[in-house]
Structure formats: C-alpha cells, structure tokens
Design a protein around this motif. Structure first.
Motif, short mmCIF file in Angstrom:
data_model
loop_
_atom_site.label_atom_id
_atom_site.label_comp_id
_atom_site.label_asym_id
_atom_site.label_seq_id
_atom_site.Cartn_x
_atom_site.Cartn_y
_atom_site.Cartn_z
N VAL A 274 43.24 40.52 43.26
CA VAL A 274 44.27 39.40 43.65
C VAL A 274 44.04 39.01 45.01
CG1 VAL A 274 45.97 41.09 44.34
CG2 VAL A 274 47.02 39.04 43.59
N VAL A 275 44.18 37.55 44.95
CA VAL A 275 43.92 36.87 46.06
C VAL A 275 45.00 35.92 46.55
CG1 VAL A 275 42.24 35.45 47.17
CG2 VAL A 275 41.60 36.62 45.44
N GLY A 276 45.25 36.03 48.01
CA GLY A 276 46.39 35.14 48.47
C GLY A 276 45.72 34.10 49.58
N PHE A 277 46.34 32.75 48.95
CA PHE A 277 45.82 31.64 49.62
C PHE A 277 46.90 31.14 50.52
CE2 PHE A 277 42.80 31.96 46.05
CZ PHE A 277 41.39 31.69 46.67
N ASP A 278 46.52 30.51 51.45
CA ASP A 278 47.48 29.53 52.37
C ASP A 278 47.44 28.16 51.74
OD1 ASP A 278 48.59 27.96 54.05
OD2 ASP A 278 48.43 29.50 55.84
N VAL A 279 48.33 27.50 51.19
CA VAL A 279 48.25 26.10 50.63
C VAL A 279 48.94 25.22 51.37
CG1 VAL A 279 47.93 27.25 48.41
CG2 VAL A 279 50.18 26.72 49.09
N ARG A 280 49.10 25.54 52.70
CA ARG A 280 49.70 24.49 53.61
C ARG A 280 48.95 23.31 54.03
NH1 ARG A 280 51.95 28.40 58.23
NH2 ARG A 280 49.86 29.29 57.78
N GLY A 281 47.91 23.49 53.83
CA GLY A 281 46.65 22.40 54.56
C GLY A 281 46.02 21.54 53.43
N GLY A 282 44.93 20.80 53.72
CA GLY A 282 44.37 20.05 52.80
C GLY A 282 43.60 20.86 51.69
N GLU A 283 43.15 22.03 51.70
CA GLU A 283 42.67 22.94 50.88
C GLU A 283 43.13 24.26 51.02
OE1 GLU A 283 38.67 22.45 52.21
OE2 GLU A 283 38.43 24.46 52.56
N PRO A 284 43.28 25.19 49.86
CA PRO A 284 43.75 26.46 50.23
C PRO A 284 42.58 27.31 51.16
CG PRO A 284 43.53 25.69 47.78
CD PRO A 284 42.77 24.65 48.84
N VAL A 285 43.10 28.08 51.71
CA VAL A 285 42.38 28.98 52.74
C VAL A 285 42.93 30.23 52.23
CG1 VAL A 285 42.13 29.80 55.02
CG2 VAL A 285 42.66 27.46 54.49
N GLU A 286 41.76 31.17 51.95
CA GLU A 286 41.87 32.63 51.36
C GLU A 286 42.36 33.36 52.80
OE1 GLU A 286 39.14 36.45 49.98
OE2 GLU A 286 38.86 34.33 49.05
N LYS A 287 43.48 34.23 52.51
CA LYS A 287 44.09 34.97 53.74
C LYS A 287 43.77 36.65 53.19
CE LYS A 287 45.41 32.17 56.47
NZ LYS A 287 44.69 31.85 57.81
N TYR A 288 44.17 36.94 51.96
CA TYR A 288 43.98 38.00 51.34
C TYR A 288 43.08 38.43 49.99
CZ TYR A 288 47.96 38.50 54.49
OH TYR A 288 48.86 38.27 55.66
N ARG A 289 42.54 39.61 49.89
CA ARG A 289 42.15 39.87 48.73
C ARG A 289 41.85 41.19 48.60
NH1 ARG A 289 37.62 37.55 45.28
NH2 ARG A 289 38.10 35.45 46.51
N PHE A 290 42.59 41.76 47.28
CA PHE A 290 42.90 43.22 47.21
C PHE A 290 42.38 43.51 45.72
CE2 PHE A 290 46.27 42.03 50.00
CZ PHE A 290 45.99 42.66 51.01
N PRO A 291 41.68 44.61 45.60
CA PRO A 291 41.26 45.14 44.18
C PRO A 291 42.66 45.66 43.45
CG PRO A 291 41.01 46.88 45.82
CD PRO A 291 41.20 45.62 46.64
N THR A 292 42.77 45.40 42.12
CA THR A 292 43.96 45.74 41.48
C THR A 292 43.91 46.71 40.26
OG1 THR A 292 43.38 43.96 39.81
CG2 THR A 292 44.52 43.27 41.74
N VAL A 293 44.87 46.79 39.57
CA VAL A 293 44.90 47.64 38.34
C VAL A 293 43.87 46.80 37.44
CG1 VAL A 293 46.99 49.00 38.66
CG2 VAL A 293 47.13 46.61 37.74
N ARG A 294 43.67 47.39 36.27
CA ARG A 294 42.57 46.64 35.10
C ARG A 294 43.51 45.58 34.52
NH1 ARG A 294 38.97 49.72 30.72
NH2 ARG A 294 37.88 47.79 30.13
N GLN A 295 43.15 44.60 34.26
CA GLN A 295 43.45 43.32 33.37
C GLN A 295 44.82 43.13 34.09
OE1 GLN A 295 41.36 42.16 30.48
NE2 GLN A 295 42.79 40.44 31.08
#
Length: 330
Positions: free
Chosen positions: A281-302
């Motif tokens: 799962v990835v968290g993007f800051d979407v305030r600007g002219g393009e998304p900026v990745e802020k977080y990335r975490f491993p998740t449960v399957r599917q």
C-alpha cells in the motif's frame, strides 16, 4: 523514477454516442470490452506492516471518523462487521446482509452497502440496525447526496436517484456499465469499468453528460479535496486525476505493481492505493502538480480494499483471501 504526465485532456465524447460498442466512438478501446480486475497477488515477500486482525474474505471497507466506526464487509457468509476505531481489536458488531457487499460508503450517521447480486442497497446504522432499499438491477455503488441517495446500477447502465426510499429519476445514456458514483466539488461522476471511462452526471436534470477515457482499465475512484476525482487504472498501471469543472484529465502518474484499491485522507491530502501485484500500500501526497510518494508498506495478501481514519491517519487494508484486516499507523 516515475514521472507524472500533466494533462489537460479536451477529448470529450458525447454520452449520446453509440452504446453498442460499434461505430465512431473515441472512448471505445476494443470491440468486446472486459472490465479490469485486481491483479492476483503472489505469496507475500515481507511480513505485513502494523498489526493484523483476523477476518474472512474482505470485499469492501469504509471508516467513519465522526462515529469512530470501521465497517468491513466479508463474504462467507455475507456480513458487515462494525469495529470501534478506538479499539479495533475488540469484537465487532456483526450485521448480516442479504448478499455479498461490493462497495461501502459513509452517509451521515449510516453506511450504505451495495449488494448487486441481490438488487439491494443496505442502509446500516452505526449501531447495527439495517433497512433495505430495493433497486431494479445490480446496484454496484451508492452514495448520499444531501437527502438523496445516488446509486450506480451496473446492468441498467444508469445512475438512479432515490429520495425517501422512492426512485425519483434515473440518469442514463452512453454508458456500458455504471460501477461507481463519486461526488467531487460541484460535479458528480460515474465510473464505467467496461468502457474504462468517467462521465459527468447531471443529477438534477437526470442525464449522463460527456465522458473521458480513464486509462486502459479503470477500476476504482474517490474524490479528493480539490474538486477532483482520482481513479486507479489497473491495466495501465497509473493514478489518474480528473477535474470536474472544467471536466478534464489533469494528471496521469505511473504506478506499477497492480494498482487497484484507493482511499483518500482529506486531513492530510494523502491518496492511499493498494498494489495487489506486490502486496503493498502506498500513500501519495496529491496537493501539487503531481503525486509525491510519502509512504510505502508491505500488506496482507491480495489487498483489494483500503480505507483510512482521517482523525488519526491510520490506514486499514483488507485481504480478499481471508488473511485479515491490517492496521497501519504511518
């Protein structure tokens, strides 16, 4: 490095164009379209971040920061589980429903659970009381619009408008399927997975307006705080941003790895997307002219489902293979 493509797409196609998939139709990709689905997940390469609560196959999720309730739909047997956001490890209230829930949305002090296989939208109070709204056809998604309820009806290719439990109007035309309805700013948009397009809906006028292509296989959508609709393009591997006034494709940002589920944290302007091909799962800051990745975490399957508690910023990810509900504090 992924680079966003700033876009101001002006290719609008009338909803009155052929709805048979034939003829001169700029939104038509292939002769016999098939809706995109989540990429199948491999065996997880890393343990999931945060904590994991046991649960069956999760089909939909929604968090209500006002009532402090996390709603999780499971399918064996069909039910909506109501957890306390303050203590998600506590036993949830189980609400049995008529069939498998495809989408959940928060509607004031209630939750709307779309059950396309039973032609029903279940309205569930945060205490667990249920009332049913019968919908002719397959209601794939429902949202509140003031005193009205807007329902995307997949097989009838329409957005129905209900008030006081009665159908007051239906907007149709140009759709191949109506799979999700989103209200953003002054605009209402319906997502058509078969046509992989988004269309403006004139709710008061009862009409479907012009449409825009949404990548190669649009699957899910959510409104942000800037009058836009964010869409996951699962086939094309991208996060798309559409403004509603004017109706334009503003951003196309590559997101490889099987992008699918999406949720939005309005308090932090973060769009959370799941990558089912990577179990992330990835968290993007979407305030600007393009998304900026802020977080990335491993998740449960599917990890097909995701939601966020805007009060705390906690992210909840649901496994469609029965491997639990993941709770992450970024």
């Amino acid at each position: 490095m992924a680079v966003a493509l700033p876009v101001a797409c002006t290719l609008l196609v009338s909803a009155c164009a052929s709805d048979t998939g034939k003829g001169d139709d700029a939104l038509q990709i292939v002769a016999n379209p098939v809706a995109a689905t989540a990429a199948l997940s491999p065996t997880p390469a890393a343990p999931p971040a945060g904590t994991v609560l046991p649960a069956g196959h999760v089909t939909a999720m929604a968090a209500d920061p006002a009532s402090r309730v996390l709603a999780v739909a499971v399918d064996e047997p069909p039910a909506v589980l109501l957890y306390k956001l303050a203590d998600p490890a506590a036993a949830p209230v189980r609400v049995d429903v008529a069939g498998v829930v495809e989408q959940l949305s928060v509607a004031g002090d209630r939750l709307l659970a779309s059950i396309p296989g039973k032609g029903q939208v279940a309205s569930i109070s945060v205490a667990g009381a249920v009332s049913e709204l019968g919908v002719p056809g397959q209601p794939a998604g429902a949202i509140a619009d003031g005193a009205r309820t807007l329902v995307a009806v997949r097989d009838r290719k329409a957005v129905d408008v209900y008030q006081d439990g009665k159908l007051v109007k239906s907007a149709a035309g140009g759709l191949y399927s109506a799979d999700e309805v989103v209200h953003s700013g002054a605009g209402t948009v319906v997502l058509d997975r078969l046509r992989t397009a988004v269309f403006l809906v004139d709710v008061d006028g009862g009409t479907v307006g012009e449409g825009l292509r949404a990548g190669d296989g649009a699957t899910n959508a959510v409104a942000d705080s800037f009058g836009r609709v964010l869409v996951t393009d699962s086939r094309g591997g991208a996060l798309l941003a559409f403004s509603t006034d004017p109706f334009l494709l503003r951003q196309l940002y590559p997101v490889p790895g099987g992008v699918y589920g999406i949720a939005y944290d309005a308090s932090r302007n973060l769009a959370w997307v799941t990558l089912t091909g990577l179990n992330e799962v990835v968290g993007f800051d979407v305030r600007g002219g393009e998304p900026v990745e802020k977080y990335r975490f491993p998740t449960v399957r599917q990890p097909n489902s995701v939601t966020v508690d805007e009060q705390t910023g906690k992210v909840y990810v649901g496994s469609a293979t029965g491997e639990g509900i993941q709770v992450i504090q970024p």
